[in-house]
Design a protein around this motif. Structure first.
Motif, mmCIF file in Angstrom:
data_model
loop_
_atom_site.group_PDB
_atom_site.id
_atom_site.type_symbol
_atom_site.label_atom_id
_atom_site.label_comp_id
_atom_site.label_asym_id
_atom_site.label_seq_id
_atom_site.Cartn_x
_atom_site.Cartn_y
_atom_site.Cartn_z
ATOM 1 N N SER A 24 34.399 93.770 30.298
ATOM 2 C CA SER A 24 34.809 94.556 31.427
ATOM 3 C C SER A 24 34.064 94.649 32.350
ATOM 4 N N VAL A 25 32.472 94.832 32.186
ATOM 5 C CA VAL A 25 31.385 94.644 33.063
ATOM 6 C C VAL A 25 31.393 93.547 33.724
ATOM 7 N N ARG A 26 31.448 92.226 32.953
ATOM 8 C CA ARG A 26 31.515 91.031 33.706
ATOM 9 C C ARG A 26 32.579 90.845 34.428
ATOM 10 N N ALA A 27 33.744 91.203 33.847
ATOM 11 C CA ALA A 27 34.803 90.897 34.860
ATOM 12 C C ALA A 27 34.956 91.777 36.290
ATOM 13 N N MET A 28 34.251 93.092 36.239
ATOM 14 C CA MET A 28 34.067 93.582 37.357
ATOM 15 C C MET A 28 33.074 92.944 38.416
ATOM 16 N N ILE A 29 31.921 92.549 37.791
ATOM 17 C CA ILE A 29 30.980 91.643 38.566
ATOM 18 C C ILE A 29 31.611 90.440 39.039
ATOM 19 N N VAL A 30 32.134 89.810 38.557
ATOM 20 C CA VAL A 30 32.892 88.594 38.948
ATOM 21 C C VAL A 30 33.899 88.805 40.021
ATOM 22 N N ALA A 31 34.735 89.937 39.730
ATOM 23 C CA ALA A 31 35.835 90.265 41.041
ATOM 24 C C ALA A 31 34.966 90.600 42.074
ATOM 25 N N ALA A 32 34.028 91.524 41.751
ATOM 26 C CA ALA A 32 33.216 91.976 43.057
ATOM 27 C C ALA A 32 32.591 90.769 43.928
#
Length: 139
Positions: A24-32
């Motif tokens: 989840s954290v990785r997905a948020m960072i990639v999206a940002a």
């Protein structure tokens, strides 16, 4: 405490929770990172621009960063010399000569013609000098 920690972290459901949280954290960072208007991207851009401005005016900072980059390059080359050599050798060996020639000519274009002309002129002048010297020395 170490034993309890190991037992808790070793449980499958805890491992699943950790993996899920990381995903989840990785997905948020990639999206940002992909969103040009995200706070993360704007702050990263501002930080990089600020560092660039400081490097222009601060010689000590520039020298320090140069040293870090030089140390990193030396480390990478000395540590991964064989892998780098192998990668370059295999890459070049896999090139098709005709295809590579066409790509080089397409990307270099007009400059390649000047290189060829300069090579011809320099070669001709070198030949003329060698001929003249050999004739002058009685050859």
């Amino acid at each position: 405490m170490e034993r309890v920690k190991s037992e808790v972290l070793g449980r499958g459901d805890v491992q699943d929770l950790i993996a899920s949280a990381w995903a989840s954290v990785r997905a948020m960072i990639v999206a940002a990172a992909e969103d040009e208007r995200s706070e993360l991207r704007q702050r990263a851009r501002a930080a990089i621009l600020s560092l660039g401005r400081r490097m222009v005016t601060d010689r000590r900072l520039r020298d320090k960063i140069d040293g870090w980059l030089e140390d990193a390059a030396v480390y990478v080359v000395t540590t991964y010399r064989d892998e780098i050599t192998s990668l370059i050798s295999e890459t070049v060996a896999s090139w098709d000569a005709d295809h590579t020639s066409r790509k080089i000519e397409a990307h270099i274009g007009r400059d390649l013609q000047f290189i060829r002309i300069n090579g011809t002129v320099v070669g001709a002048l070198a030949g003329l000098v060698i001929y003249t010297v050999s004739r002058a020395l009685g050859g």
